[in-house]
Design a protein around this motif. Structure first.
Motif, PDB file in Angstrom:
ATOM      1  N   ARG A 161      15.982  -2.642  -0.114  1.00 50.15           N
ATOM      2  CA  ARG A 161      14.821  -2.252  -0.918  1.00 50.15           C
ATOM      3  C   ARG A 161      14.600  -0.748  -0.846  1.00 50.15           C
ATOM      4  O   ARG A 161      15.087  -0.065   0.067  1.00 50.15           O
ATOM      5  CB  ARG A 161      13.554  -2.986  -0.472  1.00 50.15           C
ATOM      6  CG  ARG A 161      13.123  -2.680   0.951  1.00 50.15           C
ATOM      7  CD  ARG A 161      11.891  -3.459   1.342  1.00 50.15           C
ATOM      8  NE  ARG A 161      11.567  -3.228   2.748  1.00 50.15           N
ATOM      9  CZ  ARG A 161      10.340  -2.961   3.217  1.00 50.15           C
ATOM     10  NH1 ARG A 161       9.320  -2.912   2.376  1.00 50.15           N
ATOM     11  NH2 ARG A 161      10.134  -2.763   4.498  1.00 50.15           N
ATOM     12  N   ILE A 162      13.863  -0.262  -1.823  1.00 53.30           N
ATOM     13  CA  ILE A 162      13.426   1.128  -1.889  1.00 53.30           C
ATOM     14  C   ILE A 162      11.952   1.177  -1.491  1.00 53.30           C
ATOM     15  O   ILE A 162      11.162   0.336  -1.927  1.00 53.30           O
ATOM     16  CB  ILE A 162      13.624   1.684  -3.310  1.00 53.30           C
ATOM     17  CG1 ILE A 162      15.113   1.930  -3.581  1.00 53.30           C
ATOM     18  CG2 ILE A 162      12.812   2.946  -3.530  1.00 53.30           C
ATOM     19  CD1 ILE A 162      15.423   2.240  -5.027  1.00 53.30           C
ATOM     20  N   ILE A 163      11.597   2.144  -0.664  1.00 54.39           N
ATOM     21  CA  ILE A 163      10.211   2.279  -0.218  1.00 54.39           C
ATOM     22  C   ILE A 163       9.687   3.636  -0.662  1.00 54.39           C
ATOM     23  O   ILE A 163      10.078   4.677  -0.138  1.00 54.39           O
ATOM     24  CB  ILE A 163      10.101   2.145   1.318  1.00 54.39           C
ATOM     25  CG1 ILE A 163      10.733   0.838   1.792  1.00 54.39           C
ATOM     26  CG2 ILE A 163       8.633   2.222   1.746  1.00 54.39           C
ATOM     27  CD1 ILE A 163      10.949   0.753   3.289  1.00 54.39           C
ATOM     28  N   LEU A 164       8.825   3.618  -1.665  1.00 51.01           N
ATOM     29  CA  LEU A 164       8.194   4.838  -2.169  1.00 51.01           C
ATOM     30  C   LEU A 164       6.977   5.170  -1.320  1.00 51.01           C
ATOM     31  O   LEU A 164       6.120   4.310  -1.093  1.00 51.01           O
ATOM     32  CB  LEU A 164       7.744   4.648  -3.612  1.00 51.01           C
ATOM     33  CG  LEU A 164       8.790   4.713  -4.721  1.00 51.01           C
ATOM     34  CD1 LEU A 164       8.227   4.087  -5.991  1.00 51.01           C
ATOM     35  CD2 LEU A 164       9.205   6.154  -4.987  1.00 51.01           C
ATOM     36  N   THR A 165       6.878   6.397  -0.840  1.00 49.13           N
ATOM     37  CA  THR A 165       5.679   6.795  -0.106  1.00 49.13           C
ATOM     38  C   THR A 165       4.673   7.425  -1.072  1.00 49.13           C
ATOM     39  O   THR A 165       5.037   8.014  -2.086  1.00 49.13           O
ATOM     40  CB  THR A 165       6.008   7.790   1.012  1.00 49.13           C
ATOM     41  OG1 THR A 165       6.691   8.919   0.463  1.00 49.13           O
ATOM     42  CG2 THR A 165       6.877   7.138   2.075  1.00 49.13           C
ATOM     43  N   ALA A 166       3.394   7.294  -0.714  1.00 51.45           N
ATOM     44  CA  ALA A 166       2.304   7.852  -1.517  1.00 51.45           C
ATOM     45  C   ALA A 166       1.269   8.444  -0.577  1.00 51.45           C
ATOM     46  O   ALA A 166       0.985   7.876   0.483  1.00 51.45           O
ATOM     47  CB  ALA A 166       1.664   6.763  -2.378  1.00 51.45           C
ATOM     48  N   VAL A 202       4.244   2.391   0.019  1.00 51.27           N
ATOM     49  CA  VAL A 202       3.503   2.475   1.268  1.00 51.27           C
ATOM     50  C   VAL A 202       2.720   3.784   1.277  1.00 51.27           C
ATOM     51  O   VAL A 202       3.229   4.821   0.827  1.00 51.27           O
ATOM     52  CB  VAL A 202       4.445   2.370   2.500  1.00 51.27           C
ATOM     53  CG1 VAL A 202       5.425   3.539   2.541  1.00 51.27           C
ATOM     54  CG2 VAL A 202       3.655   2.297   3.796  1.00 51.27           C
ATOM     55  N   ILE A 203       1.483   3.732   1.719  1.00 48.60           N
ATOM     56  CA  ILE A 203       0.653   4.930   1.805  1.00 48.60           C
ATOM     57  C   ILE A 203       1.018   5.700   3.078  1.00 48.60           C
ATOM     58  O   ILE A 203       1.014   5.141   4.175  1.00 48.60           O
ATOM     59  CB  ILE A 203      -0.848   4.579   1.813  1.00 48.60           C
ATOM     60  CG1 ILE A 203      -1.212   3.750   0.568  1.00 48.60           C
ATOM     61  CG2 ILE A 203      -1.693   5.851   1.887  1.00 48.60           C
ATOM     62  CD1 ILE A 203      -0.972   4.436  -0.745  1.00 48.60           C
ATOM     63  N   HIS A 204       1.321   6.979   2.899  1.00 47.30           N
ATOM     64  CA  HIS A 204       1.722   7.851   4.011  1.00 47.30           C
ATOM     65  C   HIS A 204       1.007   9.188   3.814  1.00 47.30           C
ATOM     66  O   HIS A 204       1.516  10.085   3.137  1.00 47.30           O
ATOM     67  CB  HIS A 204       3.258   8.023   3.990  1.00 47.30           C
ATOM     68  CG  HIS A 204       3.781   9.074   4.907  1.00 47.30           C
ATOM     69  ND1 HIS A 204       3.451   9.150   6.243  1.00 47.30           N
ATOM     70  CD2 HIS A 204       4.625  10.131   4.669  1.00 47.30           C
ATOM     71  CE1 HIS A 204       4.067  10.178   6.793  1.00 47.30           C
ATOM     72  NE2 HIS A 204       4.775  10.786   5.854  1.00 47.30           N
ATOM     73  N   PHE A 207       1.126   4.996   8.318  1.00 47.51           N
ATOM     74  CA  PHE A 207       1.502   4.241   7.125  1.00 47.51           C
ATOM     75  C   PHE A 207       0.508   3.102   6.912  1.00 47.51           C
ATOM     76  O   PHE A 207       0.073   2.461   7.871  1.00 47.51           O
ATOM     77  CB  PHE A 207       2.920   3.679   7.270  1.00 47.51           C
ATOM     78  CG  PHE A 207       3.944   4.718   7.609  1.00 47.51           C
ATOM     79  CD1 PHE A 207       4.583   5.438   6.611  1.00 47.51           C
ATOM     80  CD2 PHE A 207       4.255   5.011   8.935  1.00 47.51           C
ATOM     81  CE1 PHE A 207       5.507   6.413   6.920  1.00 47.51           C
ATOM     82  CE2 PHE A 207       5.176   5.989   9.261  1.00 47.51           C
ATOM     83  CZ  PHE A 207       5.806   6.688   8.247  1.00 47.51           C
ATOM     84  N   PHE A 208       0.161   2.857   5.650  1.00 48.76           N
ATOM     85  CA  PHE A 208      -0.791   1.809   5.299  1.00 48.76           C
ATOM     86  C   PHE A 208      -0.335   1.122   4.014  1.00 48.76           C
ATOM     87  O   PHE A 208       0.322   1.741   3.176  1.00 48.76           O
ATOM     88  CB  PHE A 208      -2.193   2.393   5.065  1.00 48.76           C
ATOM     89  CG  PHE A 208      -2.696   3.278   6.159  1.00 48.76           C
ATOM     90  CD1 PHE A 208      -3.358   2.737   7.254  1.00 48.76           C
ATOM     91  CD2 PHE A 208      -2.498   4.650   6.111  1.00 48.76           C
ATOM     92  CE1 PHE A 208      -3.825   3.550   8.272  1.00 48.76           C
ATOM     93  CE2 PHE A 208      -2.951   5.481   7.121  1.00 48.76           C
ATOM     94  CZ  PHE A 208      -3.619   4.924   8.215  1.00 48.76           C
ATOM     95  N   PRO A 209      -0.709  -0.138   3.825  1.00 51.71           N
ATOM     96  CA  PRO A 209      -0.428  -0.776   2.529  1.00 51.71           C
ATOM     97  C   PRO A 209      -1.358  -0.207   1.468  1.00 51.71           C
ATOM     98  O   PRO A 209      -2.491   0.202   1.773  1.00 51.71           O
ATOM     99  CB  PRO A 209      -0.727  -2.254   2.792  1.00 51.71           C
ATOM    100  CG  PRO A 209      -1.735  -2.236   3.901  1.00 51.71           C
ATOM    101  CD  PRO A 209      -1.381  -1.052   4.761  1.00 51.71           C
ATOM    102  N   PRO A 210      -0.923  -0.137   0.218  1.00 51.49           N
ATOM    103  CA  PRO A 210      -1.819   0.357  -0.844  1.00 51.49           C
ATOM    104  C   PRO A 210      -2.967  -0.613  -1.076  1.00 51.49           C
ATOM    105  O   PRO A 210      -2.786  -1.842  -1.026  1.00 51.49           O
ATOM    106  CB  PRO A 210      -0.908   0.447  -2.061  1.00 51.49           C
ATOM    107  CG  PRO A 210       0.232  -0.472  -1.783  1.00 51.49           C
ATOM    108  CD  PRO A 210       0.411  -0.491  -0.292  1.00 51.49           C
ATOM    109  N   LEU A 245      -1.972   0.701  -9.820  1.00 50.26           N
ATOM    110  CA  LEU A 245      -0.623   0.442  -9.333  1.00 50.26           C
ATOM    111  C   LEU A 245      -0.163  -0.945  -9.763  1.00 50.26           C
ATOM    112  O   LEU A 245       0.956  -1.116 -10.268  1.00 50.26           O
ATOM    113  CB  LEU A 245      -0.571   0.580  -7.809  1.00 50.26           C
ATOM    114  CG  LEU A 245       0.785   0.295  -7.154  1.00 50.26           C
ATOM    115  CD1 LEU A 245       1.872   1.208  -7.696  1.00 50.26           C
ATOM    116  CD2 LEU A 245       0.682   0.434  -5.626  1.00 50.26           C
ATOM    117  N   GLU A 246      -1.011  -1.944  -9.596  1.00 53.60           N
ATOM    118  CA  GLU A 246      -0.652  -3.300 -10.014  1.00 53.60           C
ATOM    119  C   GLU A 246      -0.548  -3.415 -11.530  1.00 53.60           C
ATOM    120  O   GLU A 246       0.280  -4.159 -12.047  1.00 53.60           O
ATOM    121  CB  GLU A 246      -1.685  -4.299  -9.478  1.00 53.60           C
ATOM    122  CG  GLU A 246      -1.456  -4.716  -8.033  1.00 53.60           C
ATOM    123  CD  GLU A 246      -0.078  -5.340  -7.820  1.00 53.60           C
ATOM    124  OE1 GLU A 246       0.304  -6.236  -8.591  1.00 53.60           O
ATOM    125  OE2 GLU A 246       0.626  -4.899  -6.883  1.00 53.60           O
TER     126      GLU A 246
END
Length: 362
Positions: A151-156, A220-222, A278-281, A289-290
């Motif tokens: 998987r790809i994990i985009l940070t935000a 993932v929120i970073h 790191f936190f879930p959006p 986002l959804e």
């Protein structure tokens, strides 16, 4: 431009286009002496001092000048860094002219990612992302084969309102929304970052650029914006790309790709780096986002429609005509008014663009 200043032996700017910032544009033209210059705003073009047009240079003006520049201007790489749908036609023109693309415009891939990637293959050019997140993913993907990626994990960063409730930011003034905690960006993308709409655009961008299903792209929120994105492989290894919050790094990588060249200036110092968290959006508080995941799953012309409608809604917020909290509600409402066209062509997108603007304004 700063990358070019630091590497005059590597790069030359052959064309520059702008819209309205005449004073800055004049300075840039005088410094870089491009062979093509263009201003899309007619009034700004009329005010440009023609005595400052470089000798032998072509001066273009009007809404289509970027397309003409993309076709005619000599160069190996076209840097597309416009806001919103304005970059749509010039990107395709540059591809058909055989230029490699350094892409900073998310909306182009959101609006017609399938067609753009087909055009890249047809004309045998490359598209390298300038987005820090997608530049990071591209670099991380070099550590394994396509089939080995899990998987790809985009940070935000989470934007300026991370941790607040919808009630707290419902009527947040424009001035507060434009104060991004990490990046200094233009108004539209800063608002999109605050709503997480921008991250939704990036999900669609990653889907097209890296040929991954939406179920293989997570966010993932970073807040520290040190890890720019990650790739997880099937053996459980997670490869991350780290760096300062400085766009010179991904811009330089896009211009020099596939090589790496020395970068001057500040670099990441791990001993000075704050703890990484790191936190879930929070998709309840930030539903854009959804909404974008949904638009991507629907497919067809829906992502283009939503992308353009969002431009109009954000413009209304910047003009203080609507509240911040109403942005996702209006997006949701206008999405339900679009009859999706599954099999579309470039000409279809122009029709959808007009429809989206009209329905958003309604």
């Amino acid at each position: 431009m700063d990358v070019v200043r630091n590497h005059p032996d590597q790069f030359e700017i052959t064309g520059l286009a702008a819209r309205k910032n005449l004073e800055l544009f004049v300075q840039q033209v005088q410094e870089f002496q491009p062979s093509y210059i263009g201003l899309t705003d007619e009034a700004t073009a009329a005010a440009f001092p023609k005595a400052l047009v470089p000798e032998g240079a072509v001066f273009l003006q009007g809404p289509d000048c970027m397309c003409q520049m993309a076709r005619e201007c000599p160069g190996d790489v076209a840097v597309l860094a416009t806001v919103g749908a304005a970059g749509f036609k010039p990107t395709f023109e540059a591809i058909q002219a055989g230029k490699n693309i350094a892409l900073a415009n998310k909306e182009v891939l959101a609006m017609a990612g399938d067609l753009l990637m087909q055009a890249v293959d047809t004309w045998h050019v490359s598209v390298v992302p300038i987005d820090s997140e997608h530049s990071a993913i591209m670099q991380c993907l070099q550590n394994g084969a396509h089939a080995e990626v899990s998987r790809i994990i985009l940070t935000a960063s989470g934007g300026p309102f991370r941790g607040l409730t919808p009630e707290e930011f419902e009527n947040m003034p424009v001035e507060a929304t434009l104060k991004h905690p990490t990046w200094t960006m233009g108004a539209k993308i800063t608002i999109d970052s605050a709503t997480l709409f921008n991250k939704g655009l990036e999900v669609i961008e990653a889907h097209h650029l890296f040929h991954r299903g939406l179920d293989q792209i997570d966010v993932v929120i970073h807040p520290q914006s040190i890890i720019h994105s990650m790739v997880e492989y099937v053996d459980g290894s997670v490869i991350a790309q780290l760096g300062d919050a400085d766009m010179r790094t991904p811009i330089q990588y896009a211009l020099s790709y596939p090589e790496r060249i020395e970068r001057t200036g500040r670099k990441l110092n791990l001993l000075e780096t704050p703890p990484l968290t790191f936190f879930p959006p929070d998709t309840h508080s930030f539903p854009c986002l959804e909404l974008m995941y949904h638009a991507a799953r629907v497919g067809g012309t829906m992502p283009a429609f939503v992308s353009v409608a969002n431009e109009e809604i954000v413009e209304a917020y910047l003009n203080r005509a609507i509240s911040f909290g109403s942005i996702p509600r209006l997006l949701d409402k206008v999405m339900n008014r679009h009859a999706v066209i599954k099999d579309y062509q470039l000409e279809t997108i122009e029709v959808v663009d007009a429809e989206a603007r009209a329905k958003a304004k309604e």
